[in-house]
Design a protein around this motif. Structure first.
Motif, PDB file in Angstrom:
ATOM      1  N   VAL A 169       0.804  -1.211   0.000  1.00  0.00           N
ATOM      2  CA  VAL A 169       0.000   0.000   0.000  1.00  0.00           C
ATOM      3  C   VAL A 169       0.843   1.270   0.000  1.00  0.00           C
ATOM      4  CG1 VAL A 169      -0.224   0.163   2.512  1.00  0.00           C
ATOM      5  CG2 VAL A 169      -2.057   1.053   1.042  1.00  0.00           C
ATOM      6  N   HIS A 170       2.092   1.182   0.495  1.00  0.00           N
ATOM      7  CA  HIS A 170       2.945   2.369   0.557  1.00  0.00           C
ATOM      8  C   HIS A 170       3.603   2.699  -0.775  1.00  0.00           C
ATOM      9  CE1 HIS A 170       2.250   2.100   4.783  1.00  0.00           C
ATOM     10  NE2 HIS A 170       2.958   1.006   4.922  1.00  0.00           N
ATOM     11  N   GLY A 171       3.609   1.749  -1.719  1.00  0.00           N
ATOM     12  CA  GLY A 171       4.204   2.004  -3.019  1.00  0.00           C
ATOM     13  C   GLY A 171       5.709   1.812  -3.020  1.00  0.00           C
ATOM     14  N   TYR A 172       6.311   1.955  -4.199  1.00  0.00           N
ATOM     15  CA  TYR A 172       7.746   1.709  -4.373  1.00  0.00           C
ATOM     16  C   TYR A 172       8.484   2.951  -4.876  1.00  0.00           C
ATOM     17  CZ  TYR A 172       6.555  -3.225  -3.849  1.00  0.00           C
ATOM     18  OH  TYR A 172       6.112  -4.434  -3.365  1.00  0.00           O
ATOM     19  N   GLY A 219       1.748   9.857   2.349  1.00  0.00           N
ATOM     20  CA  GLY A 219       1.937   9.089   1.134  1.00  0.00           C
ATOM     21  C   GLY A 219       0.680   8.434   0.594  1.00  0.00           C
ATOM     22  N   VAL A 220      -0.370   8.308   1.417  1.00  0.00           N
ATOM     23  CA  VAL A 220      -1.605   7.665   0.933  1.00  0.00           C
ATOM     24  C   VAL A 220      -2.678   8.707   0.586  1.00  0.00           C
ATOM     25  CG1 VAL A 220      -1.126   5.610   2.298  1.00  0.00           C
ATOM     26  CG2 VAL A 220      -2.659   7.355   3.235  1.00  0.00           C
ATOM     27  N   ARG A 221      -2.312   9.976   0.536  1.00  0.00           N
ATOM     28  CA  ARG A 221      -3.292  11.045   0.319  1.00  0.00           C
ATOM     29  C   ARG A 221      -4.142  10.817  -0.924  1.00  0.00           C
ATOM     30  NH1 ARG A 221      -3.988  15.905  -2.452  1.00  0.00           N
ATOM     31  NH2 ARG A 221      -4.956  17.599  -1.220  1.00  0.00           N
ATOM     32  N   GLU A 222      -3.483  10.652  -2.056  1.00  0.00           N
ATOM     33  CA  GLU A 222      -4.233  10.538  -3.303  1.00  0.00           C
ATOM     34  C   GLU A 222      -5.082   9.270  -3.342  1.00  0.00           C
ATOM     35  OE1 GLU A 222      -4.366  13.127  -5.165  1.00  0.00           O
ATOM     36  OE2 GLU A 222      -2.887  14.067  -3.848  1.00  0.00           O
ATOM     37  N   GLU A 248      -9.484  18.566   1.872  1.00  0.00           N
ATOM     38  CA  GLU A 248      -9.393  19.496   2.993  1.00  0.00           C
ATOM     39  C   GLU A 248      -9.283  18.756   4.324  1.00  0.00           C
ATOM     40  OE1 GLU A 248     -11.688  19.572   0.607  1.00  0.00           O
ATOM     41  OE2 GLU A 248     -10.934  21.293  -0.535  1.00  0.00           O
ATOM     42  N   SER A 249     -10.086  17.718   4.492  1.00  0.00           N
ATOM     43  CA  SER A 249     -10.062  16.971   5.755  1.00  0.00           C
ATOM     44  C   SER A 249      -8.741  16.243   5.941  1.00  0.00           C
ATOM     45  CB  SER A 249     -11.218  15.967   5.792  1.00  0.00           C
ATOM     46  OG  SER A 249     -12.461  16.621   5.720  1.00  0.00           O
ATOM     47  N   PHE A 250      -8.266  15.607   4.869  1.00  0.00           N
ATOM     48  CA  PHE A 250      -7.009  14.861   4.971  1.00  0.00           C
ATOM     49  C   PHE A 250      -5.850  15.800   5.261  1.00  0.00           C
ATOM     50  CE2 PHE A 250      -3.254  12.611   3.576  1.00  0.00           C
ATOM     51  CZ  PHE A 250      -3.480  11.326   4.043  1.00  0.00           C
ATOM     52  N   ASP A 251      -5.787  16.910   4.566  1.00  0.00           N
ATOM     53  CA  ASP A 251      -4.684  17.856   4.768  1.00  0.00           C
ATOM     54  C   ASP A 251      -4.710  18.443   6.172  1.00  0.00           C
ATOM     55  OD1 ASP A 251      -3.941  17.343   2.187  1.00  0.00           O
ATOM     56  OD2 ASP A 251      -4.771  19.208   1.351  1.00  0.00           O
ATOM     57  N   ALA A 252      -5.917  18.639   6.718  1.00  0.00           N
ATOM     58  CA  ALA A 252      -6.018  19.141   8.093  1.00  0.00           C
ATOM     59  C   ALA A 252      -5.456  18.113   9.072  1.00  0.00           C
ATOM     60  CB  ALA A 252      -7.474  19.452   8.424  1.00  0.00           C
TER      61      ALA A 252
END
Length: 271
Positions: free
Chosen positions: A6-9, A223-226, A237-241
């Motif tokens: 899930v974290h990517g490479y 890292g999982v924002r998108e 907005e919620s995630f960035d807060a």
């Protein structure tokens, strides 16, 4: 292994893993050492973030480090070469299809791997089969449910929960640390002992403020924002807060706590 990491490479994730390993080396590995001449399998070595520490702390042991990702194995080899490590052989392999004979190793080391597997008990059982009788397996995992901090923030907890849910959807378990004991027992390991390793961070520990709170844990959530937004788990907005509030804990009056769990078990000796 089949489950998505899930974290990517991305290179940014490689850097985060390096920061994590450096920040936690004493907490997680002060009691990990292998005797001269012993053979050790590191299953799921990733980019070698833990491998270098293991090899340096047990220079007379012989390590075989495997990972499912060819790119990660190549990066791990480069990292070991830069560190002058000569007692590690790297191979690309799937934990569920390892190219080794039964009872080939004296010890097995697994760090931050089970959390990404749909079948962690089966993976441990496979690794147990590669141990010689009386050999040991060491497992280290985190537990995102153990994160708490000051100032507290519902938005930050919600952002963390996004990562937990994404990992669950990918077939993993970001809360697996609390389950290590029953998982290892169910896999047939003997004399299992699990110890919590809590990371406590305040402004008197600037190396942990930067290396763990900022560059390891918060960077992981960022890292999982998108993916979290695309999955409909949150909005920008919620995630960035939430991420902003995690960064708030790195200020002079902030505190951050997180617990890892380290389990050690042995392969049963024949009667």
């Amino acid at each position: 292994m089949t489950q998505a990491y899930v974290h990517g490479y991305r290179p940014r994730e490689h850097e985060r893993l390096r920061e994590q390993a450096g920040a936690l080396v004493d907490l997680l590995h002060f009691d990990t050492a292998y005797p001269c001449g012993s053979t050790v399998l590191e299953a799921g070595c990733g980019v070698g973030a833990q491998t270098v520490t293991l090899a340096q702390r047990s220079p007379e042991a012989r390590f075989t480090a495997v990972d499912i990702s060819a790119d990660s194995v190549a990066e791990a080899e480069r990292r070991a070469d830069r560190a002058g490590i000569t007692n590690v052989e790297f191979r690309q392999a799937d934990i569920f299809e390892l190219p080794f004979d039964a009872e080939s190793f004296d010890h097995v080391f697994v760090c931050f791997v089970l959390e990404h597997l749909l079948r962690p008990v089966e993976a441990l059982a496979v690794l147990n089969g590669l141990l010689r009788p009386g050999g040991s397996i060491t497992v280290v995992e985190g537990d995102h449910g153990s994160a708490y901090f000051h100032p507290d923030s519902p938005a930050a907890h919600a952002a963390i929960q996004c990562q937990v849910e994404l990992q669950a959807e990918a077939g993993g378990n970001a809360l697996i640390g609390r389950q290590l004991y029953p998982l290892m027992v169910d896999a047939g390991l003997d004399a299992v002992r699990v110890s919590p390793r809590m990371v406590y961070v305040d402004s008197s520990r600037p190396e942990l403020v930067d290396g763990f709170t900022r560059k390891t844990f918060t960077a992981m959530i960022e890292g999982v924002r998108e993916s979290a937004i695309a999955a409909g788990l949150t909005d920008p907005e919620s995630f960035d807060a939430g991420v902003q509030d995690l960064h708030r804990t790195t200020e002079t009056d902030g505190v951050f706590c997180y617990t890892f769990f380290k389990g050690v078990g042995k392969k049963k000796r024949r009667a």
